[in-house]
Write a protein that holds these residues in place. Structure first.
Motif, PDB file in Angstrom:
ATOM      1  N   ILE A  50      74.440  43.027 100.438  1.00  0.00           N
ATOM      2  CA  ILE A  50      74.098  42.506  99.108  1.00  0.00           C
ATOM      3  C   ILE A  50      75.228  42.804  98.125  1.00  0.00           C
ATOM      4  O   ILE A  50      75.683  41.944  97.372  1.00  0.00           O
ATOM      5  CB  ILE A  50      72.774  43.125  98.608  1.00  0.00           C
ATOM      6  CG1 ILE A  50      71.611  42.615  99.466  1.00  0.00           C
ATOM      7  CG2 ILE A  50      72.538  42.793  97.144  1.00  0.00           C
ATOM      8  CD1 ILE A  50      70.292  43.303  99.191  1.00  0.00           C
TER       9      ILE A  50
ATOM     10  N   GLY B  48      72.034  46.835 102.123  1.00  0.00           N
ATOM     11  CA  GLY B  48      72.592  47.164 100.810  1.00  0.00           C
ATOM     12  C   GLY B  48      74.065  46.785 100.739  1.00  0.00           C
ATOM     13  O   GLY B  48      74.520  46.151  99.783  1.00  0.00           O
ATOM     14  N   LEU B  49      74.813  47.141 101.794  1.00  0.00           N
ATOM     15  CA  LEU B  49      76.237  46.798 101.842  1.00  0.00           C
ATOM     16  C   LEU B  49      76.440  45.290 101.716  1.00  0.00           C
ATOM     17  O   LEU B  49      77.262  44.805 100.939  1.00  0.00           O
ATOM     18  CB  LEU B  49      76.833  47.268 103.167  1.00  0.00           C
ATOM     19  CG  LEU B  49      77.458  48.669 103.183  1.00  0.00           C
ATOM     20  CD1 LEU B  49      77.971  48.994 104.573  1.00  0.00           C
ATOM     21  CD2 LEU B  49      78.603  48.729 102.169  1.00  0.00           C
TER      22      LEU B  49
ATOM     23  N   SER C 293      68.575  49.513 106.169  1.00  0.00           N
ATOM     24  CA  SER C 293      68.585  49.292 104.716  1.00  0.00           C
ATOM     25  C   SER C 293      69.971  49.555 104.135  1.00  0.00           C
ATOM     26  O   SER C 293      70.393  48.896 103.192  1.00  0.00           O
ATOM     27  CB  SER C 293      67.516  50.138 104.019  1.00  0.00           C
ATOM     28  OG  SER C 293      67.616  51.476 104.419  1.00  0.00           O
ATOM     29  N   ALA C 294      70.745  50.470 104.744  1.00  0.00           N
ATOM     30  CA  ALA C 294      72.117  50.708 104.278  1.00  0.00           C
ATOM     31  C   ALA C 294      72.973  49.469 104.537  1.00  0.00           C
ATOM     32  O   ALA C 294      73.734  49.024 103.665  1.00  0.00           O
ATOM     33  CB  ALA C 294      72.701  51.924 104.987  1.00  0.00           C
TER      34      ALA C 294
ATOM     35  N   ALA D  54      65.359  52.643 110.149  1.00  0.00           N
ATOM     36  CA  ALA D  54      65.042  52.071 108.829  1.00  0.00           C
ATOM     37  C   ALA D  54      66.165  52.376 107.829  1.00  0.00           C
ATOM     38  O   ALA D  54      66.590  51.498 107.071  1.00  0.00           O
ATOM     39  CB  ALA D  54      63.718  52.626 108.315  1.00  0.00           C
ATOM     40  N   ALA D  55      66.673  53.615 107.871  1.00  0.00           N
ATOM     41  CA  ALA D  55      67.723  54.001 106.930  1.00  0.00           C
ATOM     42  C   ALA D  55      68.998  53.210 107.201  1.00  0.00           C
ATOM     43  O   ALA D  55      69.637  52.689 106.277  1.00  0.00           O
ATOM     44  CB  ALA D  55      67.979  55.506 107.026  1.00  0.00           C
TER      45      ALA D  55
END
Lengths: 524, 264
Positions: free
Chosen positions: A502, A499-500, A495-496, A491-492
């Protein structure tokens, strides 16, 4: 049952109810709150003969005797107003007396203190009682506790309270209070049940003042006679406090059965058990079905649980002042039975063994419907391990207390030992019960309903007379699966990455628009 | 104040304010005004906050200018070179927080199964009381019919102290000396959420049939309430009901007020 209510009491209560406030001006301001909240147990006349009197042991206080257990004054003395108020405010743990601090106003409670004193002439004829000067706390620490143990032996506290303090001393079987009611020496390992409070200061105060009306004497004269010093009595208080757990136990809803790393501990004395957390299950008298039991001996059981993927082992320990049956306790049993007889009929008789049962649902409940906690019901039967000190262990299947069949010895094994007022019992069974749908197969990783019942034979307990609990749960833990650690990492990482992505897109979009805008500006 | 004028600042303020109001305000403000209150369950707090959040988004996107202004701090954090440090911190911290949240969700727990328990389940329209059919709808306490209830109160007091006291307690607060033995805890009649909301016929049903007489949604297997028709006569039950209301200072709900009384 009306027989023991005096007709005067009835009339007085009726008048108090019917009379408008204005008409009560001449009446003592404590009478109205007393009649409303106190008289049900202590009686309208303050003689300890209320409606509830025969339904509780210890009995409610008889104020006409002016004999108060919890005081700050010398033995045999009257209590101070503050002493009476303290008991009204905080109640008496281990008895039916609740605390009223939050229920009644300070004015009402002060009025009650004054009103209680009108029940006895002693408060008029004797001078104002003075609290003893107990000085500052002394002693304590490991040395103090060790010194306290020595005082415990020297002044023979063990005669009543027992060597381990579990209320099982040699004098315990024929102990009565000043009203000839049966009374137990306190179980010193359960300070949360101490009538006058469970702190070291409370205990020291009890030592110095004694508990008037009970066999517990004051130790103040030990100081005057030079048998023990003040510091030694403080150390005795520290020692007594050390017999109980540091924090008072809170019942946990779930008893965790840890997965054993090696072999399952077998006997109750196995040192391995120290590695398993113990869970406190409070027990109270069985008062749901007749005959009811208002004088239970056992107030709780400590439960430890372990499994090895093949078998479940439970270690149960509970305090019982005697190994039943024991004829030394016959007089005690008869006294308890006599005090309960008016309420629920004929006693169970002599020669009863101590016993304990562990109840499960017969099949794991699908959904949330369980069997009735007391013996199961017609739709959802219960499966029980029943141990008693005379016959050992057996299994039972039941659809209610009145409809229970024994399944014989089954494959539950039990090992029990009795030591100084404490039963320790280990029961074991394989997790898998095979195809028998009368016997629960234990699953891991789920909360399995469990309920307990305990009987003290020397207290006249058998059948429906005994201590019970409602449903708790035992949870057999599973080894932590790798996915428990994998999922958070996945999950981490995801999501990282998101994030990158986006941020990159936002930056390139902004760069494009900057490229687009400055150009015309530059052209100007 | 400057930050509150910004659409994002306003949105954050509304969310925080709403949370405080829902989770704490509802609990603590009414008692200051002398009214009773109860904590809001977490699931309901979450629902309320989701509704507020939808409203906040609508407010923020009221017109294009406001929406652009609302988005600008996010945009800038992602783009501006001078926010690089903050950006890096967030890009590490947020995935870690998400990972932690997932761990808390998937780790094995030893909790008791949650039980949804209806404290006042719908009563049957009629019950069988010791072989006699009693219609509950419209049923009133017959002891109140003849005017004075002082004798019934006294009889009810006797019944209460000999039967109900160990669990429900002297103060009718559900904290008698046996209360510690039972889960769920015995009901407090002092509480405005119990007998004060019920008709006496409902209470009669609960007393007469006890825990085992509850419908499934009332989890009859948990309740330690005895089946009192095995111990008490009809008059004894009606009188103890009179006592409970008088002692707790509550009035029963009446059928005149609400034809559906008790059925909730």
């Amino acid at each position: 049952m009306r027989a023991f209510v005096s007709s005067a009491g009835l009339v007085a209560a009726a008048i108090a109810l019917a009379a408008p406030l204005a008409a009560q001006d001449a009446e003592h301001p404590g009478k109205a709150p007393y009649d409303k909240w106190c008289s049900g147990c202590h009686g309208v006349e303050g003689d300890g003969q209320g409606y509830g009197t025969e339904y509780m042991l210890p009995r409610p206080r008889d104020f006409t005797q002016a004999l108060y257990q919890i005081r700050t004054t010398e033995s045999g003395g009257l209590p101070t107003d503050a002493d009476i108020l303290a008991v009204i405010d905080d109640g008496m743990p281990g008895t039916a007396m609740p605390g009223w601090r939050e229920r009644l106003t300070r004015d009402e409670r002060d009025a009650l203190v004054d009103y209680l004193k009108t029940f006895s002439r002693f408060f008029e004829t004797e001078g104002t009682p003075q609290a003893l000067d107990l000085g500052r706390p002394l002693g304590g620490g490991a040395d103090g506790i060790a010194a306290g143990r020595e005082v415990f032996e020297r002044v023979e506290c063990w005669k009543c309270h027992g060597d381990a303090g579990r209320g099982d001393g040699t004098s315990a079987p024929d102990m009565t209070d000043d009203n000839d009611d049966p009374i137990r020496p306190a179980d010193l390992s359960e300070p949360w049940m101490f009538n006058g409070g469970g702190t070291v200061e409370d205990i020291y105060r009890r030592l110095r003042t004694g508990l008037d009306g009970t066999p517990m004497p004051s130790s103040s004269d030990l100081i005057t006679s030079g048998v023990a010093s003040e510091e030694e009595l403080w150390n005795l208080a520290h020692y007594v406090r050390s017999l109980g757990p540091e924090t008072f136990p809170e019942p946990a809803e779930v008893i965790r059965a840890d997965l054993a790393e090696g072999a399952l501990p077998d006997s109750p004395g196995d040192a391995e058990w120290a590695g398993y957390e113990r869970f406190w299950v409070p027990l109270v008298g069985q008062i749901l079905v007749a005959p009811r039991w208002f004088a239970p001996s056992v107030d709780g059981v400590w439960v430890q649980a372990a499994h090895d993927g093949r078998e479940l082992a439970l270690r149960l320990s509970w305090h019982d002042p005697s190994q039943s049956p024991d004829s030394i306790w016959d007089a005690w049993r008869q006294l308890v039975e006599a005090s309960m007889r008016p309420v629920e009929g004929e006693p169970a008789g002599p020669d009863l063994p101590d016993a304990l049962s562990v109840q499960f649902p017969a099949v794991m409940p699908d959904g949330r419907e369980l069997p009735f906690f007391l013996g199961g019901d017609s739709r959802r039967p219960a499966y029980t391990w029943l141990w008693n000190a005379a016959d050992g262990v057996s299994e039972a299947f039941g659809r209610g207390l009145a409809d229970t069949e024994s399944l014989g010895a089954g494959d539950v094994s039990a090992q029990a030992e009795f030591d100084d007022g404490e039963w320790r019992l280990v029961m074991r069974r394989t997790l898998d019960a095979g195809d028998d749908d009368r016997r629960l197969s234990f699953v891991t990783g789920e909360a399995i309903p469990v309920a307990f019942r305990v009987w003290d034979g020397n207290n006249g307990e058998a059948g429906t007379r005994g201590s019970i609990s409602s449903w708790y749960y035992v949870h057999l833990t599973e080894p932590t699966p790798a996915s428990t650690y994998a999922y958070p990492v996945i999950a981490a990482v995801l999501s990282a990455l998101l994030g990158l992505l986006i941020v990159r897109r936002a930056q390139s979009a902004s760069a494009t628009s900057e490229d687009a805008h400055p150009a015309p500006a530059g052209a100007v | 104040m400057r930050y509150l004028k910004h659409p994002l600042g306003a949105a954050v303020a509304i969310m925080v304010g709403s949370y405080l109001l829902i989770d704490f305000g509802i609990v603590y403000i009414p008692p200051l005004l002398g009214m009773d209150s109860a904590p809001v369950p977490n699931s309901v707090v979450l629902q309320y906050l989701a509704t507020v959040f939808a409203g906040v988004l609508i407010l923020a996107s009221w017109n294009d200018e406001r929406w652009a202004e609302f988005k600008r701090p996010f945009q800038e954090t992602m783009v501006l070179p001078e926010r690089r440090t903050l950006r890096s911190i967030l890009m590490v911290a947020l995935p870690l927080l998400i990972g932690l949240f997932v761990f808390l969700q998937v780790r094995p727990t030893v909790a008791a199964p949650s039980t949804l328990r209806s404290i006042h389940p719908a009563p049957p329209s009629q019950i069988d009381f010791r072989g006699r059919t009693m219609v509950l709808a419209g049923l009133n306490n017959p002891l109140r019919a003849d005017g004075s209830i002082s004798e019934d109160y006294e009889e009810g007091k006797r019944v209460y102290y000999q039967n109900c006291l160990p669990c429900h307690g002297d103060a009718l607060a559900g904290d008698g000396h046996y209360a510690r033995g039972f889960n769920p805890a015995p009901l407090s009649f002092d509480d405005v959420g119990t007998i004060a909301q019920l008709t006496e016929s409902f209470v009669f049903w609960r007393v007469a049939k006890g825990g085992p007489g509850l419908p499934v949604e009332g989890t009859p297997w948990h309740s330690a309430m005895p089946v009192w028709e095995d111990f008490l006569t009809e008059d004894e039950i009606w009188s103890v009901i009179v006592f409970m209301y008088e002692q707790a200072g509550h009035s029963p709900r009446t059928w005149e007020e609400d034809e559906e009384g008790g059925e909730h």
